[in-house]
Design a protein around this motif. Structure first.
Motif, PDB file in Angstrom:
ATOM      1  N   VAL A   1       0.658  -1.123   0.079  1.00 35.06           N
ATOM      2  CA  VAL A   1       0.038  -0.050  -0.037  1.00 35.06           C
ATOM      3  C   VAL A   1       0.903   1.053   0.034  1.00 35.06           C
ATOM      4  O   VAL A   1       1.857   1.239   0.807  1.00 35.06           O
ATOM      5  CB  VAL A   1      -0.943   0.061   1.339  1.00 35.06           C
ATOM      6  N   THR A   2       0.606   2.303  -0.824  1.00 31.13           N
ATOM      7  CA  THR A   2       1.220   3.456  -0.973  1.00 31.13           C
ATOM      8  C   THR A   2       0.485   4.596  -0.491  1.00 31.13           C
ATOM      9  O   THR A   2      -0.537   4.684  -0.857  1.00 31.13           O
ATOM     10  CB  THR A   2       2.083   3.551  -2.493  1.00 31.13           C
ATOM     11  N   LEU A   3       1.234   5.697  -0.396  1.00 33.88           N
ATOM     12  CA  LEU A   3       0.597   6.888  -0.013  1.00 33.88           C
ATOM     13  C   LEU A   3       0.599   7.816  -1.243  1.00 33.88           C
ATOM     14  O   LEU A   3       1.704   7.983  -2.192  1.00 33.88           O
ATOM     15  CB  LEU A   3       1.403   7.699   0.875  1.00 33.88           C
ATOM     16  N   LYS A   4      -0.448   8.365  -1.791  1.00 31.63           N
ATOM     17  CA  LYS A   4      -0.471   9.255  -2.947  1.00 31.63           C
ATOM     18  C   LYS A   4      -1.388  10.662  -2.572  1.00 31.63           C
ATOM     19  O   LYS A   4      -2.473  10.389  -1.893  1.00 31.63           O
ATOM     20  CB  LYS A   4      -1.298   8.527  -4.051  1.00 31.63           C
ATOM     21  N   GLY A   5      -0.823  11.682  -3.313  1.00 32.87           N
ATOM     22  CA  GLY A   5      -1.516  13.042  -2.881  1.00 32.87           C
ATOM     23  C   GLY A   5      -3.085  13.004  -3.233  1.00 32.87           C
ATOM     24  O   GLY A   5      -3.436  12.229  -4.407  1.00 32.87           O
ATOM     25  N   GLY A   6      -3.840  13.932  -2.703  1.00 34.84           N
ATOM     26  CA  GLY A   6      -5.326  14.065  -3.210  1.00 34.84           C
ATOM     27  C   GLY A   6      -5.284  14.335  -4.680  1.00 34.84           C
ATOM     28  O   GLY A   6      -6.411  13.991  -5.200  1.00 34.84           O
TER      29      GLY A   6
END
Length: 218
Positions: free
Chosen positions: A197-202
Motif C-alpha cells: 500500500v502506498t501514499l498518494k496526494g489528493g
C-alpha cells in the motif's frame, strides 16, 4: 543533510494563512500572470500542500525548482513557469484511460462488509482486464493500517475477512493507495500501512476520477 539551495524568485506570495488546497490555488492564479521562465516563491505553513506539488506542477507544465525544509512549521516552494503544452501527471504506471477502474474507499471498520465489498469488486474489475486502483480516504485509510486490520475487523465468523479480500485484490495486481493528506491528519505513516500500500496526494484521486472508464465508491 545539505541545505536546500534557494533559487532567485521573481515573485513571492505569502499563503501562511491558507490551508490545503489554498496555497496551490493561489500559486496557480499567480503563475497565470507571470511570463515563461519566471520563478514564483510560495510561503506556506500547510503540510498537506507538499504531497501534491509534483502532480500539480506537471498538470500546469511547470517545474518545482526547490522545496525548503520546514522552520517553525513554515516552508517555501519555488515553481518555474515553463513553455509548451500541459503535461499529463505521472499518476500510474499504465496510461490506458479506457482500462482504468477507480474504487474509492471511505468507509472504515465501523462497517466491515462495505470494506470487504470494495476489495471484492476491485478483484472482479482486475479479473475483467481493468487496471484497478483502490484509493482510500477518510476512515477508509484506517483499514489499511497493518496493526488495526486484524484487531478491528468485525467480519462474521465464516465470512471472508478484510485481510483476505485485500490479499485477493493484491494477488490480482490491484493497486491500493491511501490519500497522503488523510494519512497526515490521522497520524498514519508509510511504515504503518499494509505491505504494497502506498501514499498518494489528493490530486492523484482527481486525475484518476477524470480518466477512469468506471468508478465505484464504498
Amino acid at each position: 543533510m545539505c541545505p536546500v539551495a534557494i533559487p532567485k524568485s521573481d515573485r513571492t506570495i505569502d499563503c501562511q494563512d491558507l490551508i490545503y488546497p489554498g496555497p496551490i490555488l493561489e500559486a496557480e492564479k499567480t503563475l497565470g500572470t507571470m511570463t515563461i521562465g519566471q520563478v514564483l516563491e510560495v510561503i506556506t505553513t500547510d503540510a498537506n500542500t507538499r504531497p501534491d506539488l509534483k502532480t500539480w506542477a506537471k498538470r500546469l507544465n511547470a517545474e518545482i525548482v526547490a522545496i525548503t525544509d520546514e522552520t517553525g512549521g513554515q516552508y517555501s516552494f519555488f515553481v518555474r513557469k515553463v513553455a509548451g503544452a500541459a503535461a499529463q501527471p505521472e499518476t500510474s504506471e499504465k496510461q490506458d484511460d479506457e482500462r482504468l477502474f477507480l474504487i474509492m474507499l471511505k468507509t472504515g471498520f465501523e462497517y466491515t462488509p462495505i470494506v470487504r465489498s470494495a476489495f471484492m469488486y476491485a478483484s472482479l474489475a482486475a479479473a475483467m482486464g481493468f487496471d484497478t486502483v483502490v484509493y482510500c480516504v477518510q476512515a477508509g485509510a484506517d483499514t489499511m493500517v497493518k496493526s488495526k486490520i486484524e484487531e478491528l475487523d468485525q467480519s462474521t465468523p465464516g465470512q471472508p475477512t478484510i485481510l483476505q479480500r485485500f490479499s485477493e485484490a493484491r494477488t490480482m495486481d490491484v493497486r491500493v493507495e491511501v490519500c497522503e493528506q488523510t494519512a497526515n491528519v490521522r497520524g498514519i505513516g508509510a511504515e504503518d500501512l499494509m505491505e504494497g500500500v502506498t501514499l498518494k496526494g489528493g490530486a492523484v484521486l482527481i486525475d484518476y476520477a477524470a480518466r477512469a472508464a468506471g468508478q465505484l465508491t464504498f
